[in-house]
Design an enzyme around this catalytic site. Structure first.
Site, short mmCIF file in Angstrom:
data_model
loop_
_atom_site.label_atom_id
_atom_site.label_comp_id
_atom_site.label_asym_id
_atom_site.label_seq_id
_atom_site.Cartn_x
_atom_site.Cartn_y
_atom_site.Cartn_z
N ASN A 81 1.95 6.32 3.01
CA ASN A 81 1.96 4.85 3.05
C ASN A 81 2.57 4.33 1.76
O ASN A 81 2.22 4.79 0.67
CB ASN A 81 0.53 4.32 3.17
CG ASN A 81 0.44 2.81 2.91
OD1 ASN A 81 0.86 2.01 3.74
ND2 ASN A 81 -0.06 2.43 1.73
N GLU A 82 3.46 3.37 1.88
CA GLU A 82 4.07 2.73 0.70
C GLU A 82 4.40 3.77 -0.37
O GLU A 82 4.00 3.63 -1.53
CB GLU A 82 3.16 1.61 0.16
CG GLU A 82 2.99 0.49 1.17
CD GLU A 82 2.46 -0.83 0.61
OE1 GLU A 82 2.01 -0.86 -0.55
OE2 GLU A 82 2.50 -1.83 1.34
N TYR A 132 4.14 -9.30 3.65
CA TYR A 132 3.04 -10.27 3.52
C TYR A 132 3.59 -11.64 3.15
O TYR A 132 4.57 -11.73 2.39
CB TYR A 132 2.06 -9.83 2.43
CG TYR A 132 1.20 -8.65 2.84
CD1 TYR A 132 0.07 -8.83 3.64
CD2 TYR A 132 1.51 -7.35 2.44
CE1 TYR A 132 -0.72 -7.75 4.03
CE2 TYR A 132 0.72 -6.27 2.82
CZ TYR A 132 -0.38 -6.47 3.61
OH TYR A 132 -1.17 -5.42 4.00
N GLN A 155 -5.91 -7.58 7.43
CA GLN A 155 -6.56 -6.46 8.04
C GLN A 155 -7.63 -6.98 8.99
O GLN A 155 -7.98 -8.14 8.92
CB GLN A 155 -7.19 -5.57 6.97
CG GLN A 155 -6.16 -4.99 6.00
CD GLN A 155 -6.74 -3.89 5.11
OE1 GLN A 155 -7.86 -3.43 5.29
NE2 GLN A 155 -5.96 -3.48 4.11
N GLU A 168 -8.70 -0.69 6.54
CA GLU A 168 -8.65 0.18 5.37
C GLU A 168 -10.03 0.26 4.72
O GLU A 168 -10.85 -0.65 4.88
CB GLU A 168 -7.61 -0.40 4.38
CG GLU A 168 -7.43 0.44 3.12
CD GLU A 168 -6.21 0.03 2.30
OE1 GLU A 168 -5.59 -1.02 2.60
OE2 GLU A 168 -5.88 0.75 1.34
N GLU A 218 1.88 -3.46 8.45
CA GLU A 218 1.11 -4.39 7.60
C GLU A 218 1.86 -5.71 7.57
O GLU A 218 3.01 -5.77 7.13
CB GLU A 218 0.95 -3.84 6.17
CG GLU A 218 0.00 -2.65 6.13
CD GLU A 218 -0.34 -2.19 4.71
OE1 GLU A 218 -0.38 -3.03 3.78
OE2 GLU A 218 -0.54 -0.97 4.54
O1 AHR Z 1 -3.45 -4.39 2.79
C1 AHR Z 1 -3.66 -4.27 1.43
C2 AHR Z 1 -2.65 -3.33 0.78
O2 AHR Z 1 -1.38 -3.88 0.86
C3 AHR Z 1 -2.50 -1.98 1.40
O3 AHR Z 1 -3.45 -1.07 0.97
C4 AHR Z 1 -1.15 -1.56 0.93
O4 AHR Z 1 -0.52 -0.66 1.82
C5 AHR Z 1 -0.41 -2.87 0.77
O5 AHR Z 1 0.22 -2.96 -0.45
#
Ligand code: AHR
Length: 505
Positions: free
Chosen positions: A172-173, A250, A355, A25, A306
């Protein structure tokens, strides 16, 4: 002794190479400095791309790269990033650190990078603040070979032939940074926007990815799919309505607000982190069960685009840059997650760790001209042979659960096994204990293991690489095993990732 039982006769599904994918990103030092330094940099580069980083990623066998975001995607206007660099718009990256984005890395640079890497391309479009026209023109610019305003502009900007666009993300999101939408609202937008993701090259159809849920938001998954599949059914001329549905997850051991240190943690937090990594299996199963209601034949892939560890930033660094170190704990999180993705390859068709360079759970960190490979890099390298292999039936007999808190128990050992097209077996096995070595026997249905090679990554749970000591943690050959009566015997040290390649000749 734990016994890993492998039935090499029972193939359970194809492991898409894209499960080993990555995400880059416009965030912190991922694109700028990490990947792209510009043609005039003193750092060795090819057309602006760092040579050291590109070489390392190729060696790791990167299969696909997602770009330009993330949250950045729904604020990105692609026309700002084409044409002569000196006239490209300068803007503020409002999401990430409030720094100047000079747009010197845009569409041409992304495809140049993917060509250098030899990987598939995944572009994420803008639904949150972009128009249907803008998205549709981007696809035309990238993929149309005939005469058209966008294809002509691409040629004027130096690229005669179209590029191959493998995957396109429609937002995205969009439940959050991508527009704060409801599932029904986004579902309707998805139906509309995807219509204009035209298939200009029928020989290589673009796989369309619909924005899926965050963590356990089953309400989103249900709502989006219900909206997508309700009557009137979209015209099938433009391909399947959706080829993939994303999922973001995450691991932050102390929760979203505190997250915790990347390097300073105790045994308790170690197990808590690994248990939270393991939780992705429940997420896959439950989201997949909802997908099954609409897509029982599993034609729509789950795209975990992600995932990874998200800790506090390294002290002293820009909080908006999300730069963090990477220890043996990250290696185990990667090992556990990749084994889970392999085992659910019937539904999981792609996964992109977040990332790739200098942001969150990166495989590479850079500092000026220096570069280091993180423990996570070594795991991806050790697991690379699973790409495009067939998942095999495997089971660990005599495994036990370990941990320090009732709530955060994990299996002692964790594995996945596959067979490559040439018949070679790939085994990846993790010992999740911080303290206890594990004696293991590997046995097969019929195979006699005559050719065996193995590698190991191990170290203290907090071990990591620094620019002064870049090889503190690294993959090394593993030879401490014995082959006897058709079985393999060895001891997996505490806190280790081991890979075997086995062949019968
Ligand atoms: O990876 C960091 C961020 O996490 C990304 O931009 C977003 O899609 C997610 O919330």
């Amino acid at each position: 002794m734990a016994k890993l039982l492998i039935n090499e006769k029972r193939k359970k599904g194809h492991i898409n190479a894209e499960i080993y994918g990555h995400f880059a990103e416009h965030l912190g030092r991922c694109i700028y400095e990490g990947l792209y330094v510009g043609e005039h940099s003193d750092i060795p580069n090819v057309n602006g791309m760092r040579k050291d980083v590109v070489d390392a990623l190729k060696e790791m066998k990167i299969p696909v790269l997602r770009w330009p975001g993330g949250c950045f995607a729904d604020e990105y206007h692609w026309k700002d990033g084409i044409g002569p660099k000196e006239s490209r718009k300068r803007m503020i990256n409002t999401h990430w650190g409030g720094v100047i984005e000079d747009n010197s890395f845009g569409t041409h640079e992304f495809f140049e990078l993917c060509e250098q890497l030899g990987c598939k391309t995944y572009v994420n479009g803008n639904v949150g603040s972009g128009t249907v026209q803008e998205m549709s023109e981007w696809v035309e610019y990238i993929t149309f070979n005939g005469v058209s305003p966008m294809a002509d502009e691409r040629r004027q900007n130096g690229r005669e032939t179209p590029w191959r666009l493998d995957y396109f993300g429609v937002g995205n999101e969009n439940w959050g940074c991508g527009g704060n939408m409801t599932p029904e609202y986004y579902g309707n937008l998805y139906r509309r926007y995807q219509t204009y993701v035209r298939q200009y090259d029928p020989a290589h159809p673009i796989q369309k990815i619909c924005c899926g849920a965050n963590v356990a938001d089953y309400f989103w998954t249900k709502g989006v799919l219900e909206t997508c599949f309700k009557d009137p059914k979209p015209n099938p001329d433009n391909g399947q309505l959706l080829d993939g549905l994303s999922l973001h997850y995450y691991v932050h051991p102390e929760g979203w607000q505190i997250k915790g240190s990347a390097t300073d943690f105790d045994d308790k937090v170690w197990y808590k982190t690994l248990a939270k990594a393991k939780y992705i299996e429940e997420l896959i199963l439950r989201h997949s069960a909802i997908m099954d209601q609409y897509d029982p034949e599993k034609k729509i892939g789950m795209i975990v685009d992600e995932w990874g560890c998200w800790f506090n930033v390294e002290p002293g660094t820009n909080p908006g840059f999300l730069y963090q170190q990477n220890t043996m704990r990250d290696a185990l999180v990667a090992g556990i997650s990749l084994n889970i993705f392999n085992k659910h390859c019937d539904r999981v068709k792609m996964a992109c760790i977040a990332q790739m360079v200098n942001v969150l759970q990166s495989v590479i960190l850079t500092e000026g001209p220096k570069m280091l490979l993180t423990p996570t890099y070594h795991v991806f390298h050790m697991y690379r042979h699973h790409q495009d292999a067939e998942l095999l039936d495997s089971y660990i007999d005599g495994n036990k659960t370990i941990g320090m808190e009732e709530e955060y128990q994990v299996p002692f050992l964790d594995e996945s096994v596959s067979m490559a097209t040439d018949g070679t077996l790939n085994i990846t096995l993790n010992n999740l204990s911080v303290t206890e070595d594990a004696p293991v026997e590997i046995s097969f249905a019929q195979l006699m293991p005559t050719h065996v090679t193995a590698a190991i990554l191990t170290g203290d749970m907090q071990a990591y690489n620094t620019f002064d000591s870049p090889e503190n943690v690294k993959e090394v050959p593993f030879t401490a095993y014995e082959v006897k009566d058709g079985s393999i015997f060895f001891t997996a040290p505490a806190c280790s990732v081991i890979s075997f390649r086995i062949k019968e000749t």
